[in-house]
Design a protein around this motif. Structure first.
Motif, short mmCIF file in Angstrom:
data_model
loop_
_atom_site.label_atom_id
_atom_site.label_comp_id
_atom_site.label_asym_id
_atom_site.label_seq_id
_atom_site.Cartn_x
_atom_site.Cartn_y
_atom_site.Cartn_z
N ALA A 22 -17.92 -17.11 -1.18
CA ALA A 22 -17.60 -18.31 -1.96
C ALA A 22 -17.63 -17.99 -3.45
O ALA A 22 -18.41 -17.14 -3.89
N GLU A 23 -16.79 -18.67 -4.21
CA GLU A 23 -16.77 -18.50 -5.67
C GLU A 23 -17.11 -19.83 -6.32
O GLU A 23 -16.51 -20.86 -6.02
N LEU A 24 -18.10 -19.82 -7.22
CA LEU A 24 -18.51 -21.03 -7.93
C LEU A 24 -17.47 -21.38 -8.99
O LEU A 24 -17.13 -20.55 -9.83
N VAL A 25 -16.95 -22.63 -8.93
CA VAL A 25 -15.94 -23.04 -9.92
C VAL A 25 -16.46 -24.10 -10.87
O VAL A 25 -15.90 -24.31 -11.95
N LEU A 66 -22.61 -28.63 -7.17
CA LEU A 66 -21.91 -27.35 -7.26
C LEU A 66 -20.56 -27.48 -6.56
O LEU A 66 -20.47 -28.10 -5.50
N GLU A 67 -19.54 -26.87 -7.14
CA GLU A 67 -18.23 -26.81 -6.50
C GLU A 67 -17.88 -25.36 -6.24
O GLU A 67 -17.94 -24.54 -7.16
N PHE A 68 -17.52 -25.05 -4.99
CA PHE A 68 -17.16 -23.69 -4.61
C PHE A 68 -15.76 -23.68 -4.01
O PHE A 68 -15.33 -24.65 -3.39
N CYS A 108 -3.24 -13.57 3.86
CA CYS A 108 -3.90 -14.69 3.17
C CYS A 108 -4.66 -15.56 4.17
O CYS A 108 -4.31 -15.63 5.35
N GLU A 109 -5.69 -16.22 3.66
CA GLU A 109 -6.52 -17.06 4.52
C GLU A 109 -6.72 -18.43 3.88
O GLU A 109 -6.58 -18.59 2.65
N PRO A 110 -7.03 -19.46 4.70
CA PRO A 110 -7.25 -20.80 4.15
C PRO A 110 -8.54 -20.86 3.34
O PRO A 110 -9.58 -20.36 3.76
N ILE A 111 -8.45 -21.45 2.16
CA ILE A 111 -9.60 -21.62 1.28
C ILE A 111 -9.92 -23.11 1.18
O ILE A 111 -9.02 -23.95 1.08
N GLU A 112 -11.20 -23.44 1.25
CA GLU A 112 -11.65 -24.82 1.18
C GLU A 112 -12.35 -25.06 -0.16
O GLU A 112 -13.01 -24.16 -0.70
N LEU A 113 -12.19 -26.27 -0.69
CA LEU A 113 -12.96 -26.69 -1.86
C LEU A 113 -14.21 -27.40 -1.35
O LEU A 113 -14.10 -28.42 -0.66
N MET A 114 -15.37 -26.86 -1.64
CA MET A 114 -16.63 -27.39 -1.11
C MET A 114 -17.49 -27.93 -2.25
O MET A 114 -17.68 -27.26 -3.26
N THR A 115 -17.99 -29.14 -2.06
CA THR A 115 -18.92 -29.75 -3.02
C THR A 115 -20.30 -29.84 -2.39
O THR A 115 -20.43 -30.32 -1.26
#
Length: 608
Positions: free
Chosen positions: A426-429, A441-443, A399-406
């Motif tokens: 990145a996945e668009l949420v 956009l939030e990824f 597993c790897e660290p995931i960031e919430l990006m705006t």
């Protein structure tokens, strides 16, 4: 349990650049902390050079004001996610928070992070919608977004029934409605006194104080800062320091201070509920307990989120090693890094197998780059590797660290932003129309994908994009991410660059150095147009005959070289490269300086 009626302890929390430090300025001015004729710098709480240069708060700081006979202790906290460790420990000292949100931008990633931490500790929130006079301010929509955020984070009934104040911190205005602001901060002060509870204290119980911050004074040495949870403390008193490993050290309180305005005021005694600074306890560290001598009892530890990035610090072994720095040995490097760990609780330092290398782990690129910048300004000379993410094995899966990006972007940049985010896994949420010409956009993006992302993002959005990110969680590994697509130009020999040599190299790619710059073999002097690395002779001089003079070099035109900031250089380098950090220069270089050693390594990798 009793209440310290004449005290309120609050923290200011917000996303970076939403106006916390400016609001503290206004509160200090309007509470009478400054004299009418006193000249005070803007953002007075951002006291060190790096904070003033970058316009961000890096270190938590204490101040206090008096209003209607009540002392309000205020802690200004960092707004950047990389310094979340500062926020987490400071929240243990307070009973309420001012959550400051920009009236145009609304809640951002760091707002979510600090609010979650405050709610976990059941702190009372007051929402301050700041910059109400900003063009395109949208206070009603922002307030709805804040309610949505509280609900999303699982706020209880008491927390979600928060009071709201509208302010313009720069102009010193506040009010209960965006349309009727008063020319003062009285609405804000009165709301603090009404809603923030006084600390619950036990005056007659044995002393307990959790150290949540450290300072240093040239005269009295290390200073421990924390909230007295119960009992009292006196100057000259012998106390027990309970270390993290539960061992106990007997110490004497040499000096005792309270925070009054921007100054520390020396006092003989302080009671429960006060935030104090104590000198004389030289072995104190953050997260340890100061207790009474007769009946020492430990307080619960401060829990800090784990680091997500690591970088190697090594002794500078380049041909220029030791020329520009005062502190250049592995002993100097070791002492400085382990000293930093005492106050920078989010940082981890581990010794490597090699005696001249140290693994330093932090919360993000900015967290690590601020440390590097501080050390080079102090006179240290060293080398650092490319930052790498810290993987974890969770239930047998990598597993790897995931960031919430705006990302706030112009609508016409949507295609290019989706493209660069897609190749970085990145996945668009979420996507919302932020204004008539802007999208938000939030990824969810791997921390690996953020290395080098900011530069490319700003280039593709022509400088109009704004991005922020914060650690979200660990998720299964998302697969490889493409790295830098171009190779580099490497200096062929030691020497001083010439206009003639640089002009010849310029045809191969983009230069990083100017004429009359000292370089060494293996130093990176530019970026190749192609994907492979190439050695160039940037020191080559024009052959001089009786027909041609060397002065004709002046006719050669050189393009302006590309200059790197520290963060940009960290983003740019690859696994086989290093940054040479000195007080005067930042140089990019190959790990293996010798041409033949690099060729052998490439061959061995191909065979392997």
């Amino acid at each position: 349990m009793m209440e310290a009626v004449k005290i309120r302890n609050i923290a200011l929390i917000a996303h970076v650049d939403h106006g916390k430090t400016t609001l503290v300025d206004a509160m200090l001015r309007q509470s009478g902390t400054f004299r009418d004729n006193q000249v005070v710098k803007e953002r007075v709480m951002d006291s060190n050079d790096l904070e003033r240069e970058r316009g961000i708060t890096i270190l938590s700081k204490n101040t206090s004001i008096h209003w209607q006979g009540v002392k309000i202790n205020i802690v200004d906290t960092p707004g950047h996610a990389d310094f979340g460790g500062e926020v987490e420990r400071i929240l243990r000292m307070v009973n309420g928070v001012l959550l400051i949100v920009d009236a145009f931008e609304g809640p951002m990633p760091q707002t979510r992070f600090v609010l979650r931490k405050a709610m976990e500790l059941n702190l009372i929130p007051i929402v301050v919608i700041n910059k109400i006079d900003r063009p395109n301010a949208r206070p009603a929509e922002v307030l709805n977004e804040i309610y949505d955020l509280f609900i999303e984070l699982g706020a209880n009934d008491k927390q979600i029934d928060f009071p709201v104040i509208y302010t313009s911190a720069r102009s010193g205005l506040s009010g209960f409605s965006p349309d009727s602001l008063e020319d003062n901060l009285i609405p804000l002060f009165s709301t603090i006194l009404k809603y923030i509870p006084a600390p619950s204290v036990e005056y007659n119980s044995p002393l307990q104080l959790l150290i949540t911050n450290l300072g240093y004074d040239d005269y009295v040495g290390k200073i421990a800062i924390g909230l007295i949870s119960r009992g009292k403390i006196q100057e000259g008193e012998t106390v027990t320091l309970i270390k993290r490993d539960k061992s106990q050290v007997s110490s004497k309180v040499v000096k005792l201070y309270l925070f009054e305005g921007l100054e520390r005021k020396e006092v003989k005694r302080a009671d429960a509920g006060e935030i104090v600074a104590i000198a004389g306890i030289s072995e104190a560290n953050i997260g340890e307990t100061i207790a009474c001598k007769e009946k020492p009892e430990v307080l619960s530890k401060i829990k800090i989120d784990e680091p997500t990035l690591t970088v190697d610090f090594t002794v500078n072994d380049s041909p220029f090693g030791g020329r520009e720095g005062k502190f250049v040995t592995s002993r100097h490097l070791r002492e400085r890094l382990f000293k930093e760990v005492e106050t920078n609780v989010s940082l981890r330092v581990e010794e490597a197998e090699s005696t001249d290398t140290f693994h330093v782990s932090g919360r993000g690129e900015l967290h690590l780059s601020i440390l590097i910048e501080k050390m080079r300004r102090e006179g240290y000379e060293f080398q650092v590797s490319k930052p790498k993410v810290i993987f974890k094995n969770i239930k047998g899966a990598k597993c790897e660290p995931i960031e919430l990006m705006t990302c706030d972007i112009p609508k016409d940049s949507l295609g290019v932003v989706m493209e660069i985010c897609g190749k970085r896994r990145a996945e668009l949420v979420d996507m919302v129309e932020f204004s008539s010409d802007q999208l938000r956009l939030e990824f969810e993006i791997p921390a690996r994908g953020l290395i080098g992302f900011r530069d490319e993002f700003l280039t593709k959005t022509k400088g109009k994009g704004i991005m922020h990110h914060i650690f979200l969680n660990y998720q299964p590994y998302r697969g490889p991410i493409p790295t830098r697509s171009r190779g580099v130009l490497i200096a062929f020999e030691n020497g001083i660059t010439s206009t003639f040599g640089l002009h010849n190299a310029q045809g191969r790619g983009t230069l990083f150095v100017c004429p009359v710059t000292e370089v060494y073999q293996g130093m990176i002097v530019g970026e190749n147009k192609r994907s492979d690395d190439m050695e160039v002779n940037v020191c080559k001089k024009k052959h001089v005959t009786n027909m041609r003079a060397s002065g004709s070099d002046e006719a050669l035109r050189l393009e302006k070289p590309r200059q790197f900031s520290l963060e940009q250089a960290l983003d740019y380098i690859q696994e086989d490269e290093l940054l040479e950090i000195t007080p005067s220069n930042i140089r990019l270089r190959k790990k293996l300086l010798d041409h033949h050693s690099r060729l052998q390594r490439v061959k061995s990798l191909k065979i392997g």
